[in-house]
Design a protein around this motif. Structure first.
Motif, PDB file in Angstrom:
ATOM      1  N   HIS A  35      92.755  -0.015 104.304  1.00 34.95           N
ATOM      2  CA  HIS A  35      93.442   1.081 105.109  1.00 34.95           C
ATOM      3  C   HIS A  35      94.064   2.076 104.186  1.00 34.95           C
ATOM      4  CE1 HIS A  35      92.528  -1.533 108.651  1.00 34.95           C
ATOM      5  NE2 HIS A  35      93.072  -2.565 108.233  1.00 34.95           N
ATOM      6  N   SER A  36      93.386   2.532 103.360  1.00 32.91           N
ATOM      7  CA  SER A  36      93.919   3.545 102.327  1.00 32.91           C
ATOM      8  C   SER A  36      94.295   4.979 102.896  1.00 32.91           C
ATOM      9  CB  SER A  36      92.974   3.685 101.179  1.00 32.91           C
ATOM     10  OG  SER A  36      93.112   4.680 100.351  1.00 32.91           O
ATOM     11  N   ASN A  37      94.986   5.642 102.480  1.00 35.20           N
ATOM     12  CA  ASN A  37      95.456   6.935 102.906  1.00 35.20           C
ATOM     13  C   ASN A  37      95.323   7.873 101.533  1.00 35.20           C
ATOM     14  OD1 ASN A  37      96.169   6.881 105.570  1.00 35.20           O
ATOM     15  ND2 ASN A  37      98.201   5.950 105.031  1.00 35.20           N
ATOM     16  N   ALA A  38      94.328   7.361 100.780  1.00 33.07           N
ATOM     17  CA  ALA A  38      93.960   8.287  99.676  1.00 33.07           C
ATOM     18  C   ALA A  38      93.458   9.661  99.956  1.00 33.07           C
ATOM     19  CB  ALA A  38      93.009   7.490  98.687  1.00 33.07           C
ATOM     20  N   THR A  39      93.609  10.577  98.860  1.00 31.68           N
ATOM     21  CA  THR A  39      93.234  11.825  98.978  1.00 31.68           C
ATOM     22  C   THR A  39      92.133  12.130  97.857  1.00 31.68           C
ATOM     23  OG1 THR A  39      94.690  12.721  97.354  1.00 31.68           O
ATOM     24  CG2 THR A  39      95.529  12.760  99.606  1.00 31.68           C
ATOM     25  N   ARG A  40      91.195  13.045  98.250  1.00 34.57           N
ATOM     26  CA  ARG A  40      89.917  13.331  97.544  1.00 34.57           C
ATOM     27  C   ARG A  40      90.257  14.145  96.361  1.00 34.57           C
ATOM     28  NH1 ARG A  40      84.855  13.129 100.567  1.00 34.57           N
ATOM     29  NH2 ARG A  40      84.059  14.840  99.121  1.00 34.57           N
ATOM     30  N   GLY A  41      89.850  13.790  95.030  1.00 33.69           N
ATOM     31  CA  GLY A  41      90.017  14.774  94.063  1.00 33.69           C
ATOM     32  C   GLY A  41      88.776  15.517  93.314  1.00 33.69           C
ATOM     33  N   LYS A  42      88.530  15.542  92.134  1.00 36.59           N
ATOM     34  CA  LYS A  42      87.449  16.369  91.887  1.00 36.59           C
ATOM     35  C   LYS A  42      86.098  15.170  91.536  1.00 36.59           C
ATOM     36  CE  LYS A  42      89.027  15.819  86.960  1.00 36.59           C
ATOM     37  NZ  LYS A  42      89.568  16.514  85.906  1.00 36.59           N
ATOM     38  N   THR A  43      84.836  15.770  91.339  1.00 32.37           N
ATOM     39  CA  THR A  43      83.972  14.998  90.982  1.00 32.37           C
ATOM     40  C   THR A  43      84.200  14.680  89.246  1.00 32.37           C
ATOM     41  OG1 THR A  43      82.504  16.792  90.422  1.00 32.37           O
ATOM     42  CG2 THR A  43      82.433  15.585  92.420  1.00 32.37           C
ATOM     43  N   ASP A  61      81.352   6.746  82.082  1.00 28.56           N
ATOM     44  CA  ASP A  61      80.383   6.179  81.159  1.00 28.56           C
ATOM     45  C   ASP A  61      79.059   6.705  81.547  1.00 28.56           C
ATOM     46  OD1 ASP A  61      82.195   4.664  79.704  1.00 28.56           O
ATOM     47  OD2 ASP A  61      82.025   2.766  81.030  1.00 28.56           O
ATOM     48  N   GLY A  62      79.005   7.800  82.010  1.00 33.77           N
ATOM     49  CA  GLY A  62      77.671   8.645  82.376  1.00 33.77           C
ATOM     50  C   GLY A  62      77.413   8.630  83.749  1.00 33.77           C
ATOM     51  N   ALA A  63      78.097   7.780  84.520  1.00 35.02           N
ATOM     52  CA  ALA A  63      77.923   7.545  86.119  1.00 35.02           C
ATOM     53  C   ALA A  63      78.662   8.547  86.708  1.00 35.02           C
ATOM     54  CB  ALA A  63      78.024   6.195  86.371  1.00 35.02           C
ATOM     55  N   PRO A  64      77.897   9.339  87.746  1.00 36.97           N
ATOM     56  CA  PRO A  64      78.398  10.430  88.640  1.00 36.97           C
ATOM     57  C   PRO A  64      79.445   9.595  89.488  1.00 36.97           C
ATOM     58  CG  PRO A  64      76.166  10.612  88.619  1.00 36.97           C
ATOM     59  CD  PRO A  64      76.460   9.221  88.024  1.00 36.97           C
ATOM     60  N   ALA A  65      80.794  10.234  89.825  1.00 32.03           N
ATOM     61  CA  ALA A  65      81.860   9.645  90.481  1.00 32.03           C
ATOM     62  C   ALA A  65      82.706  10.509  91.289  1.00 32.03           C
ATOM     63  CB  ALA A  65      82.909   8.638  89.356  1.00 32.03           C
ATOM     64  N   LEU A  66      83.510  10.146  92.115  1.00 35.22           N
ATOM     65  CA  LEU A  66      84.450  11.035  92.624  1.00 35.22           C
ATOM     66  C   LEU A  66      85.704  10.407  92.500  1.00 35.22           C
ATOM     67  CD1 LEU A  66      85.081  13.229  94.668  1.00 35.22           C
ATOM     68  CD2 LEU A  66      84.924  11.587  96.608  1.00 35.22           C
ATOM     69  N   VAL A  67      86.769  11.299  92.245  1.00 38.43           N
ATOM     70  CA  VAL A  67      88.329  10.860  92.019  1.00 38.43           C
ATOM     71  C   VAL A  67      88.918  10.837  93.199  1.00 38.43           C
ATOM     72  CG1 VAL A  67      90.295  11.378  90.731  1.00 38.43           C
ATOM     73  CG2 VAL A  67      88.024  11.703  89.403  1.00 38.43           C
ATOM     74  N   LEU A  68      89.526   9.686  93.259  1.00 40.15           N
ATOM     75  CA  LEU A  68      90.664   9.482  94.496  1.00 40.15           C
ATOM     76  C   LEU A  68      92.021   9.404  94.095  1.00 40.15           C
ATOM     77  CD1 LEU A  68      88.573   7.267  96.807  1.00 40.15           C
ATOM     78  CD2 LEU A  68      88.610   9.476  96.891  1.00 40.15           C
ATOM     79  N   HIS A  69      93.145   9.854  94.927  1.00 31.72           N
ATOM     80  CA  HIS A  69      94.531   9.649  94.483  1.00 31.72           C
ATOM     81  C   HIS A  69      95.312   8.990  95.467  1.00 31.72           C
ATOM     82  CE1 HIS A  69      93.936  12.695  91.126  1.00 31.72           C
ATOM     83  NE2 HIS A  69      93.172  13.322  91.997  1.00 31.72           N
ATOM     84  N   GLU A  70      96.286   7.910  94.958  1.00 33.25           N
ATOM     85  CA  GLU A  70      96.895   7.073  95.937  1.00 33.25           C
ATOM     86  C   GLU A  70      98.368   7.072  95.366  1.00 33.25           C
ATOM     87  OE1 GLU A  70      96.763   5.007  98.373  1.00 33.25           O
ATOM     88  OE2 GLU A  70      94.351   4.279  98.522  1.00 33.25           O
TER      89      GLU A  70
END
Length: 250
Positions: A170-178, A182-191
């Motif tokens: 039940h996270s309330n994380a906020t979205r960050g940048k892409t 290790d070369g894998a595309p990802a999205l950053v989240l902030h808690e």
């Protein structure tokens, strides 16, 4: 070795358990974010990532966790699965290294000299420590995985235990940048959890596994990366002579 040092390995579990109870403002559900996971809030992505990670049958965990007793850092690189098998290395503050393998009902460990000297009890004399180093350094040892001295590590080797209780975040994380891990595309989240801050990185291609967690905490800083999802754990018993610690201390 100090038993408390082995307990500290289980702090790795807090990398996911730490996501519970976080209470940042979160993305608004009606903001309809674009890009990876379009239309999903940061909290929804975090919940999905933790569920997906918890469903994994195996993974590799690598990074640093705080050791409450010494005030230092435990560095680990461990592959583990839900069969209770593991294989990898650990070190205390960069001072020495121990290899470990758990398979079946047996825990195997091999320590270098620096690790043994670092873990010597304060009451041990130099002669006692020297004898321990001469006996064990660079040699594989084994003990029952169900024994008192082994249970903290063997609990860590069970992926169900490490990730237990992390399914309902039940996270309330906020979205960050892409980004990439290790070369894998990802999205950053902030808690946020009080004064503590967590940065979560979630894979945007394939299954939304957690790829990295960084915890900015004055008391329990943590940096862990996760990889090799669903790959076999190389938990094979060492060949050659193996010292039986249960026989030696029995």
């Amino acid at each position: 070795m100090r038993r408390t040092a082995l307990v500290a390995l289980c702090l790795a579990a807090a990398a996911t358990a730490g996501l519970t109870g976080c209470s940042s403002g979160g993305d608004k559900a009606d903001s309809k974010p674009k890009g990876p996971f379009a239309g999903q809030t940061g909290g929804e992505i975090a919940d999905r990532a933790v569920r997906t990670t918890s469903d994994a049958g195996s993974l590799r965990m690598k990074g640093d966790v705080a050791d409450d007793e010494s005030g230092g850092t435990i560095t680990l690189d461990m592959a583990l699965n839900k069969k209770g098998e593991c294989a990898g290395t650990m070190s205390m503050g960069g001072r020495g290294k121990a290899d470990l393998i758990k398979t079946g009902g047996t825990l195997y460990m091999k320590y270098d000299e620096k690790f043994l000297r670092e873990q010597a009890s304060e009451g041990d004399s130099k002669a006692e420590t020297d004898n321990t180093v001469a006996l064990l350094a660079g040699k594989w040892t084994k003990m029952s995985a169900s024994g008192q001295d082994a249970k903290d590590i063997t609990g860590f080797c069970d992926l169900d235990s490490v990730l237990g209780g992390a399914e309902d975040v039940h996270s309330n994380a906020t979205r960050g940048k892409t980004t990439t891990v290790d070369g894998a595309p990802a999205l950053v989240l902030h808690e946020k959890d009080g004064k503590d801050r967590y940065t979560l990185t979630v894979a945007t291609e394939g299954k939304p596994y957690l790829l990295k967690i960084v915890g900015d905490s004055a008391t329990d800083p943590i940096t862990l990366t996760f990889s090799d999802y669903e790959k076999p754990v190389p938990a094979k018993a060492p060949t050659g002579k193996v010292l039986d610690l249960d026989e030696m201390t029995g």
